[in-house]
Design an enzyme around this catalytic site. Structure first.
Site, short mmCIF file in Angstrom:
data_model
loop_
_atom_site.label_atom_id
_atom_site.label_comp_id
_atom_site.label_asym_id
_atom_site.label_seq_id
_atom_site.Cartn_x
_atom_site.Cartn_y
_atom_site.Cartn_z
CE LYS A 94 -4.46 1.06 0.49
NZ LYS A 94 -5.65 0.36 0.02
N GLY A 194 -25.23 2.86 1.61
CA GLY A 194 -24.39 3.47 0.57
C GLY A 194 -24.63 2.82 -0.77
CB VAL A 195 -27.04 2.98 -3.35
CG1 VAL A 195 -27.69 1.78 -2.69
CG2 VAL A 195 -27.77 4.26 -2.93
N GLY A 196 -23.41 3.79 -3.85
CA GLY A 196 -22.50 4.41 -4.81
C GLY A 196 -22.16 3.39 -5.88
CG ASN A 197 -18.74 4.08 -8.25
OD1 ASN A 197 -19.54 4.61 -9.01
ND2 ASN A 197 -17.63 4.66 -7.85
CB VAL A 198 -19.66 -1.34 -4.56
CG1 VAL A 198 -19.91 -2.81 -4.24
CG2 VAL A 198 -18.21 -1.15 -5.00
P1 NAD Z 1 -18.58 5.20 -3.58
O1 NAD Z 1 -17.93 6.41 -3.02
O2 NAD Z 1 -18.90 5.15 -5.03
O3 NAD Z 1 -19.93 4.87 -2.78
C1 NAD Z 1 -20.08 5.07 -1.41
C2 NAD Z 1 -21.50 5.55 -1.20
O4 NAD Z 1 -21.74 5.67 0.19
C3 NAD Z 1 -21.77 6.93 -1.81
O5 NAD Z 1 -22.98 6.90 -2.54
C4 NAD Z 1 -21.87 7.83 -0.58
O6 NAD Z 1 -22.73 8.93 -0.79
C5 NAD Z 1 -22.42 6.87 0.43
N1 NAD Z 1 -22.20 7.26 1.82
C6 NAD Z 1 -21.17 7.92 2.38
N2 NAD Z 1 -21.36 8.09 3.70
C7 NAD Z 1 -22.54 7.50 3.99
C8 NAD Z 1 -23.27 7.32 5.18
N3 NAD Z 1 -22.85 7.80 6.35
N4 NAD Z 1 -24.45 6.66 5.12
C9 NAD Z 1 -24.92 6.17 3.95
N5 NAD Z 1 -24.26 6.33 2.77
C10 NAD Z 1 -23.09 6.98 2.79
O7 NAD Z 1 -17.62 3.99 -3.16
P2 NAD Z 1 -17.64 2.52 -3.76
O8 NAD Z 1 -16.59 2.41 -4.80
O9 NAD Z 1 -19.04 2.13 -4.05
O10 NAD Z 1 -17.10 1.70 -2.50
C11 NAD Z 1 -17.93 1.45 -1.39
C12 NAD Z 1 -17.12 0.83 -0.27
O11 NAD Z 1 -16.56 -0.40 -0.74
C13 NAD Z 1 -15.93 1.66 0.20
O12 NAD Z 1 -15.73 1.43 1.57
C14 NAD Z 1 -14.77 1.07 -0.58
O13 NAD Z 1 -13.54 1.26 0.11
C15 NAD Z 1 -15.14 -0.38 -0.62
N6 NAD Z 1 -14.57 -1.10 -1.75
C16 NAD Z 1 -14.82 -0.70 -3.01
C17 NAD Z 1 -14.27 -1.40 -4.08
C18 NAD Z 1 -14.54 -0.99 -5.51
O14 NAD Z 1 -14.22 -1.77 -6.42
N7 NAD Z 1 -15.12 0.17 -5.74
C19 NAD Z 1 -13.45 -2.52 -3.86
C20 NAD Z 1 -13.23 -2.94 -2.53
C21 NAD Z 1 -13.80 -2.21 -1.49
#
Ligand code: NAD
Length: 372
Positions: A94, A194-198
């Site tokens: 890292k 959290g309904v972001g990318n994942v």
């Molecule tokens: P992202 O930033 O696209 O989505 C996160 C979502 O959570 C956003 O929509 C944000 O508005 C929401 N959020 C933030 N604070 C919040 C709260 N207090 N309550 C409710 N919603 C809240 O991130 P992502 O890429 O979807 O990743 C999500 C998680 O998964 C992160 O912890 C990331 O480290 C982990 N992760 C992601 C990946 C990947 O491939 N993207 C891989 C491994 C782990």
């Protein structure tokens, strides 16, 4: 400043401190283990001093550096475990760049960071993480070949999120089978924080499988995107962890499982994408076991993205079918952890760490035997 004697130091192979006075670069690269292959893990760009505002400049800087060292050591070990449990030919590393990315991130600084990566000669590959974006990786790539998660190029695998979501979905299916004796998810309820990318893609898979979804997000547009694709119950962000659901899927932040939230959880399973979801790695793991809540260890269930990225390190083309097969193995790994946890009567997070260490030790031994 102590490094070897800090709590987070755990047999790390190499820790490199990098700086450049012209661009203001201050970075630390930690290579935890290259036993399974070159170390891979993201580059976190973080304002570590922000947590110490109010202290004198000198004290704030000292504390920020201590926090950065702690973070890079802890996260790099986590990557070793994650990559080992995903059965990948890569080790764990890292990097952290110290400072507020909004004010100090420049192309020149990123290119300097790339030069430092190049000097490591491929022992460590970096990727996007908190505070860095795919575009930053393209800039680092101008001075280093040791960058993965690229968007362009012959072996680029692009956005890892859909693969992560697929892995989390496979993990939820495995946990539901193990804990609830369910052969599919139809009729089960899943609360997604959290309904972001994942989280968004996970919601789609769950709906297709006939599950009922409950969602919360601090960003209204992200909620609306999910609702535009189909039905979901929307709840307050403060309440999502405690709703009446079969499964809680944290897909937002780390540390959401803690001494305050764990007693409020009604779900029987915790299985989501968020990294470092246990606030206290040891105590919260035990607390979940005591409450009879099945916890799918975060770094196992969220490995879909890194599984996809591994092929970039080896400059291989991974076809869709092969990738899906590798991601589906997350389910088997989780079942192994659940069974071992029940046999040994120990929490799943601890079992996952032990199994990861065993895999790394076994490879180390076989390399040693082969050399003799
Ligand atoms: P992202 O930033 O696209 O989505 C996160 C979502 O959570 C956003 O929509 C944000 O508005 C929401 N959020 C933030 N604070 C919040 C709260 N207090 N309550 C409710 N919603 C809240 O991130 P992502 O890429 O979807 O990743 C999500 C998680 O998964 C992160 O912890 C990331 O480290 C982990 N992760 C992601 C990946 C990947 O491939 N993207 C891989 C491994 C782990």
């Amino acid at each position: 400043m102590p490094v070897f004697s800090t709590r987070a130091f755990n047999k790390h192979e190499q820790v490199v401190f990098c700086s450049d006075p012209v661009t203001g670069l201050q970075a630390i690269i930690a290579i935890h283990s290259t036993v399974l292959g070159p170390a891979v893990g993201g580059c976190r760009f973080w304002d570590y001093a922000a947590a110490h505002r109010g202290a004198s400049l000198e004290v704030a800087q000292k504390r920020a550096e201590e926090d950065a060292v702690f973070d890079v050591l802890r996260l790099s070990r986590g990557m070793s475990y994650k990559n080992a449990m995903a059965g990948l030919r890569i080790g764990g590393g890292k990097s952290v760049i110290i400072g507020d990315p909004k004010s100090i991130k420049t192309p020149e600084l990123l290119r300097k960071f790339g030069e430092h990566l190049t000097r490591l000669g491929g022992r460590y590959y970096t990727a996007e993480d908190v505070g860095t974006k795919p575009q930053d990786m393209e800039i680092i790539h101008q001075t280093s070949n040791y960058v993965v998660g690229l968007e362009s190029g012959d072996f680029a695998t692009g956005d890892p999120s859909p693969h992560t979501a697929l892995g989390v979905f496979a993990g939820i299916e495995a946990a539901a089978k193990y804990k609830l004796g369910r052969k599919d998810l139809s009729g089960l309820s899943v609360a997604i924080q959290g309904v972001g990318n994942v989280g968004r893609d996970l919601a789609m898979h769950l709906r297709e499988a006939g599950a009922k979804i409950i969602i919360a997000d601090i960003v209204k547009e992200n909620i609306e995107r999910v609702l535009a694709a189909g039905p979901a119950e929307v709840v307050d962000v403060q309440k999502i962890h405690a709703v009446d659901a079969d499964i809680f899927a944290p897909c937002a932040l780390g540390g959401v499982l803690n001494a305050k939230t764990i007693p409020q959880i009604n779900a029987k399973i915790i299985a989501g994408a968020a990294n470092n979801v246990l606030d206290d790695e040891v105590a919260d793991d035990i607390a979940l076991q005591k409450r009879g809540i099945l916890y799918a260890p975060d770094y196992i269930i969220n490995a879909g993205g890194i599984i996809s990225v591994e092929s970039e390190v080896y400059q291989e083309h991974l076809d869709h079918h092969e990738r899906s097969k590798k991601i589906a193995r997350i389910a088997e790994t989780l079942i192994e952890v659940f069974e071992t946890s029940d046999q040994k009567q120990q929490p799943t997070g601890r079992i996952a760490n032990e199994l990861a260490e065993q895999r790394i030790d076994a490879k180390r031994q076989s390399l040693k035997d082969a050399a003799e």
